[in-house]
Design a protein around this motif. Structure first.
Motif, PDB file in Angstrom:
ATOM      1  N   GLU A 106       0.790  -1.419  -0.127  1.00 32.76           N
ATOM      2  CA  GLU A 106      -0.015   0.025   0.175  1.00 32.76           C
ATOM      3  C   GLU A 106       0.713   1.376  -0.020  1.00 32.76           C
ATOM      4  OE1 GLU A 106       1.390  -0.280   4.001  1.00 32.76           O
ATOM      5  OE2 GLU A 106       0.440  -1.884   2.893  1.00 32.76           O
ATOM      6  N   VAL A 107       0.255   2.482  -0.522  1.00 35.40           N
ATOM      7  CA  VAL A 107       0.882   3.590  -0.345  1.00 35.40           C
ATOM      8  C   VAL A 107      -0.144   4.653   0.202  1.00 35.40           C
ATOM      9  CG1 VAL A 107       1.710   5.445  -2.094  1.00 35.40           C
ATOM     10  CG2 VAL A 107       2.605   3.178  -2.199  1.00 35.40           C
ATOM     11  N   GLY A 108       0.251   5.909   0.544  1.00 36.36           N
ATOM     12  CA  GLY A 108      -0.605   6.966   1.034  1.00 36.36           C
ATOM     13  C   GLY A 108      -0.910   6.962   2.528  1.00 36.36           C
ATOM     14  N   THR A 109      -0.394   5.950   3.282  1.00 37.02           N
ATOM     15  CA  THR A 109      -0.956   6.172   4.319  1.00 37.02           C
ATOM     16  C   THR A 109      -0.064   6.980   5.382  1.00 37.02           C
ATOM     17  OG1 THR A 109       0.457   4.335   5.083  1.00 37.02           O
ATOM     18  CG2 THR A 109      -1.656   3.725   4.571  1.00 37.02           C
ATOM     19  N   GLY A 110       0.817   7.683   5.007  1.00 36.14           N
ATOM     20  CA  GLY A 110       1.793   8.582   5.569  1.00 36.14           C
ATOM     21  C   GLY A 110       1.611  10.040   5.230  1.00 36.14           C
ATOM     22  N   ASP A 111       0.880  10.125   4.118  1.00 35.83           N
ATOM     23  CA  ASP A 111       0.635  11.313   3.378  1.00 35.83           C
ATOM     24  C   ASP A 111      -0.947  11.728   3.880  1.00 35.83           C
ATOM     25  OD1 ASP A 111       2.675  11.530   1.243  1.00 35.83           O
ATOM     26  OD2 ASP A 111       1.963   9.514   1.193  1.00 35.83           O
ATOM     27  N   TYR A 112      -0.870  13.215   4.189  1.00 34.23           N
ATOM     28  CA  TYR A 112      -2.078  14.020   4.819  1.00 34.23           C
ATOM     29  C   TYR A 112      -3.029  14.224   3.434  1.00 34.23           C
ATOM     30  CZ  TYR A 112      -4.920  17.591   6.952  1.00 34.23           C
ATOM     31  OH  TYR A 112      -5.767  18.082   7.383  1.00 34.23           O
ATOM     32  N   PHE A 113      -2.259  14.690   2.519  1.00 35.38           N
ATOM     33  CA  PHE A 113      -3.186  14.740   1.291  1.00 35.38           C
ATOM     34  C   PHE A 113      -2.976  13.622   0.230  1.00 35.38           C
ATOM     35  CE2 PHE A 113      -1.711  19.180   2.259  1.00 35.38           C
ATOM     36  CZ  PHE A 113      -3.010  19.550   2.610  1.00 35.38           C
ATOM     37  N   PRO A 115      -4.981   9.961  -1.600  1.00 32.05           N
ATOM     38  CA  PRO A 115      -5.772   8.829  -1.223  1.00 32.05           C
ATOM     39  C   PRO A 115      -4.591   7.539  -0.523  1.00 32.05           C
ATOM     40  CG  PRO A 115      -5.514   8.870  -3.580  1.00 32.05           C
ATOM     41  CD  PRO A 115      -4.785  10.140  -2.969  1.00 32.05           C
ATOM     42  N   ILE A 116      -5.246   6.534  -0.216  1.00 32.73           N
ATOM     43  CA  ILE A 116      -4.528   5.400   0.037  1.00 32.73           C
ATOM     44  C   ILE A 116      -4.862   4.341  -1.108  1.00 32.73           C
ATOM     45  CG2 ILE A 116      -4.332   3.464   1.390  1.00 32.73           C
ATOM     46  CD1 ILE A 116      -5.344   5.193   4.068  1.00 32.73           C
ATOM     47  N   VAL A 117      -3.780   3.785  -1.765  1.00 35.93           N
ATOM     48  CA  VAL A 117      -3.961   2.850  -2.682  1.00 35.93           C
ATOM     49  C   VAL A 117      -3.305   1.429  -2.162  1.00 35.93           C
ATOM     50  CG1 VAL A 117      -3.393   2.431  -5.037  1.00 35.93           C
ATOM     51  CG2 VAL A 117      -3.561   4.885  -4.360  1.00 35.93           C
ATOM     52  N   VAL A 118      -4.045   0.611  -2.582  1.00 37.12           N
ATOM     53  CA  VAL A 118      -3.463  -0.796  -2.137  1.00 37.12           C
ATOM     54  C   VAL A 118      -3.475  -1.691  -3.682  1.00 37.12           C
ATOM     55  CG1 VAL A 118      -3.819  -3.143  -1.192  1.00 37.12           C
ATOM     56  CG2 VAL A 118      -4.057  -1.070   0.215  1.00 37.12           C
ATOM     57  N   THR A 119      -2.485  -2.322  -3.771  1.00 35.59           N
ATOM     58  CA  THR A 119      -2.221  -3.043  -5.151  1.00 35.59           C
ATOM     59  C   THR A 119      -1.805  -4.428  -4.902  1.00 35.59           C
ATOM     60  OG1 THR A 119      -1.796  -1.266  -6.417  1.00 35.59           O
ATOM     61  CG2 THR A 119      -1.308  -3.152  -7.293  1.00 35.59           C
ATOM     62  N   SER A 120      -2.613  -5.561  -5.662  1.00 39.71           N
ATOM     63  CA  SER A 120      -2.016  -6.922  -5.667  1.00 39.71           C
ATOM     64  C   SER A 120      -1.430  -7.208  -6.951  1.00 39.71           C
ATOM     65  CB  SER A 120      -3.051  -7.864  -5.377  1.00 39.71           C
ATOM     66  OG  SER A 120      -4.250  -7.868  -6.180  1.00 39.71           O
ATOM     67  N   CYS A 121      -0.211  -7.928  -7.197  1.00 39.41           N
ATOM     68  CA  CYS A 121       0.340  -8.218  -8.320  1.00 39.41           C
ATOM     69  C   CYS A 121       0.694  -9.679  -8.580  1.00 39.41           C
ATOM     70  CB  CYS A 121       1.630  -7.305  -8.657  1.00 39.41           C
ATOM     71  SG  CYS A 121       1.516  -5.624  -8.902  1.00 39.41           S
ATOM     72  N   TYR A 122       0.748  -9.942  -9.460  1.00 45.98           N
ATOM     73  CA  TYR A 122       1.166 -11.426 -10.037  1.00 45.98           C
ATOM     74  C   TYR A 122       2.612 -11.300 -10.930  1.00 45.98           C
ATOM     75  CZ  TYR A 122       1.304 -16.077 -12.006  1.00 45.98           C
ATOM     76  OH  TYR A 122       1.907 -17.323 -12.464  1.00 45.98           O
ATOM     77  N   VAL A 123       3.590 -11.913 -10.394  1.00 48.40           N
ATOM     78  CA  VAL A 123       4.769 -11.863 -11.048  1.00 48.40           C
ATOM     79  C   VAL A 123       4.995 -13.574 -11.130  1.00 48.40           C
ATOM     80  CG1 VAL A 123       7.146 -11.420 -10.921  1.00 48.40           C
ATOM     81  CG2 VAL A 123       5.564  -9.747 -10.320  1.00 48.40           C
ATOM     82  N   SER A 124       5.492 -14.061 -12.429  1.00 50.55           N
ATOM     83  CA  SER A 124       5.484 -15.367 -12.719  1.00 50.55           C
ATOM     84  C   SER A 124       6.980 -15.464 -12.664  1.00 50.55           C
ATOM     85  CB  SER A 124       4.937 -15.865 -13.951  1.00 50.55           C
ATOM     86  OG  SER A 124       5.650 -15.240 -15.057  1.00 50.55           O
ATOM     87  N   SER A 162      -5.873  -3.115  -8.213  1.00 51.56           N
ATOM     88  CA  SER A 162      -5.671  -1.896  -7.337  1.00 51.56           C
ATOM     89  C   SER A 162      -6.965  -1.315  -6.621  1.00 51.56           C
ATOM     90  CB  SER A 162      -4.961  -0.810  -7.956  1.00 51.56           C
ATOM     91  OG  SER A 162      -3.768  -0.992  -8.422  1.00 51.56           O
ATOM     92  N   ILE A 163      -6.966  -1.089  -5.462  1.00 53.93           N
ATOM     93  CA  ILE A 163      -8.132  -0.527  -4.553  1.00 53.93           C
ATOM     94  C   ILE A 163      -7.742   0.858  -4.328  1.00 53.93           C
ATOM     95  CG2 ILE A 163      -9.475  -0.836  -2.806  1.00 53.93           C
ATOM     96  CD1 ILE A 163      -9.667  -3.166  -4.798  1.00 53.93           C
ATOM     97  N   ILE A 164      -8.230   2.091  -4.595  1.00 49.96           N
ATOM     98  CA  ILE A 164      -8.256   3.543  -4.097  1.00 49.96           C
ATOM     99  C   ILE A 164      -9.204   3.754  -3.072  1.00 49.96           C
ATOM    100  CG2 ILE A 164      -7.806   5.653  -4.973  1.00 49.96           C
ATOM    101  CD1 ILE A 164      -7.499   4.607  -7.759  1.00 49.96           C
ATOM    102  N   LEU A 165      -8.821   4.402  -2.007  1.00 46.12           N
ATOM    103  CA  LEU A 165      -9.587   4.847  -1.067  1.00 46.12           C
ATOM    104  C   LEU A 165      -9.689   6.344  -0.845  1.00 46.12           C
ATOM    105  CD1 LEU A 165     -11.545   3.862   1.435  1.00 46.12           C
ATOM    106  CD2 LEU A 165      -9.354   4.220   2.836  1.00 46.12           C
TER     107      LEU A 165
END
Length: 315
Positions: A106-113, A115-124, A162-165
């Motif tokens: 995830e990214v964005g949890t430490g930023d005041y301005f 969203p929060i973005v969580v991504t799941s990826c598949y790497v073979s 990806s999920i954007i909050l």
């Protein structure tokens, strides 16, 4: 390990902890040159004696005084932390690197301005050379410009969800007394991982999450969901050990940057990232121009920045 005979406590420490103690107690050095003693210092009511290494190669430190138990316990915890880090570094994580895997970050949890973005990826396994060629093996070392350049190439080759909050959604969820940031993250990770596993036909060896909560706690956060993804391997600094997590980190950052730029364009104000003093300054400008209600749409109101921004303004 400490010995305590009521009058003093002796702690055995490694070289790294000993050097940290020398640096910390340097301002409190008593200035005495004593045989077999590296340093003797006094902090409040505790005398700290750091001995030279003995014939067995041991470093011993003696704490004497009323608060010797408190003072020594701080360094005992520091020693334990260092030992844990060393054990972690010695583990072989290669099986989590050279594999086909699904990872999330995830990214964005430490930023005041923004969203929060969580991504799941598949790497073979077959994707590994390509991902490495983009420099994603060291994802935390990539700056924003590099991420903006390579992510369009990356998403053409690998699957991701990806999920954007948004900030509005975040503030609504955080106002619920049963929610906290880790629960919000867990729900988002679970949703992204479940979508990846159940909406795609993938062959994978592991599902890996960068650990932000213990496994039992993580699952307790999502126990109300009727779609729970299990079989997860939790590990600290997972982006350094698994390319799927590293890719998830990069893609989440890319999406965050794009969403962040949209907010800046809408406001016609260049917003700073993070939660430092610059954020307070620009936050006041936003409120003066658009009203305090705007913060609910673009900021995480539970951050202390909100109080600092609003306390200095007259409405």
């Amino acid at each position: 390990m400490a010995n305590n005979n009521n009058n003093y406590i002796v702690l055995k420490v490694d070289d790294e902890t000993k050097q940290k103690m020398i640096n910390f107690y340097k301002p409190f050095d008593r200035g005495k040159k004593l045989p077999y003693i590296t340093m003797q210092a006094q902090n409040e009511d505790v005398v700290i004696t750091i001995y030279d290494k003995n014939k067995k190669g041991e470093n011993k430190v003696m704490f004497q005084g009323i608060s010797s138990d408190v003072e020594s316990s701080i360094w005992a915890m520091e020693q334990t932390s260092i030992e844990t880090s060393k054990k972690e570094a010695q583990k072989d994580y290669s099986k989590y690197y050279y594999c086909s895997s699904i990872g999330s970050d995830e990214v964005g949890t430490g930023d005041y301005f923004g969203p929060i973005v969580v991504t799941s990826c598949y790497v073979s396994r077959e994707n590994i050379p390509f991902v490495e060629s983009l420099g994603i093996k060291d994802s935390k070392k990539l700056d924003d410009q590099k991420i903006l350049k390579i992510t369009p190439q990356l998403v053409k080759e690998i699957k991701y969800k990806s999920i954007i909050l948004s900030n509005t959604e975040y503030n609504e969820k955080y106002n619920n007394a049963e929610n906290n940031i880790n629960k919000i993250k867990a729900i988002m990770h679970n949703k992204a991982l479940w979508k990846m596993v159940n909406e795609e036909n993938l062959e994978y060896d592991y599902i890996i999450v960068d650990e932000f909560a213990r496994e039992a706690r993580y699952y307790s956060y999502i126990n109300e969901s009727n779609k729970i993804q299990r079989g997860i391997t939790f590990m600290t600094k997972a982006e350094d050990k698994n390319l799927a997590v590293a890719c998830a980190s990069v893609i989440s950052r890319y999406i965050f940057l794009k969403e962040f730029d949209k907010i800046c364009d809408e406001l016609h104000i260049p917003l700073p990232k993070g939660a430092g003093p610059q954020v307070d300054t620009i936050g006041k400008e936003v409120v003066e121009k658009y009203g305090k209600g705007k913060l609910k749409e673009i900021a995480k109101l539970n951050f202390r920045n909100t109080q600092r921004i609003l306390d200095t303004l007259i409405f």
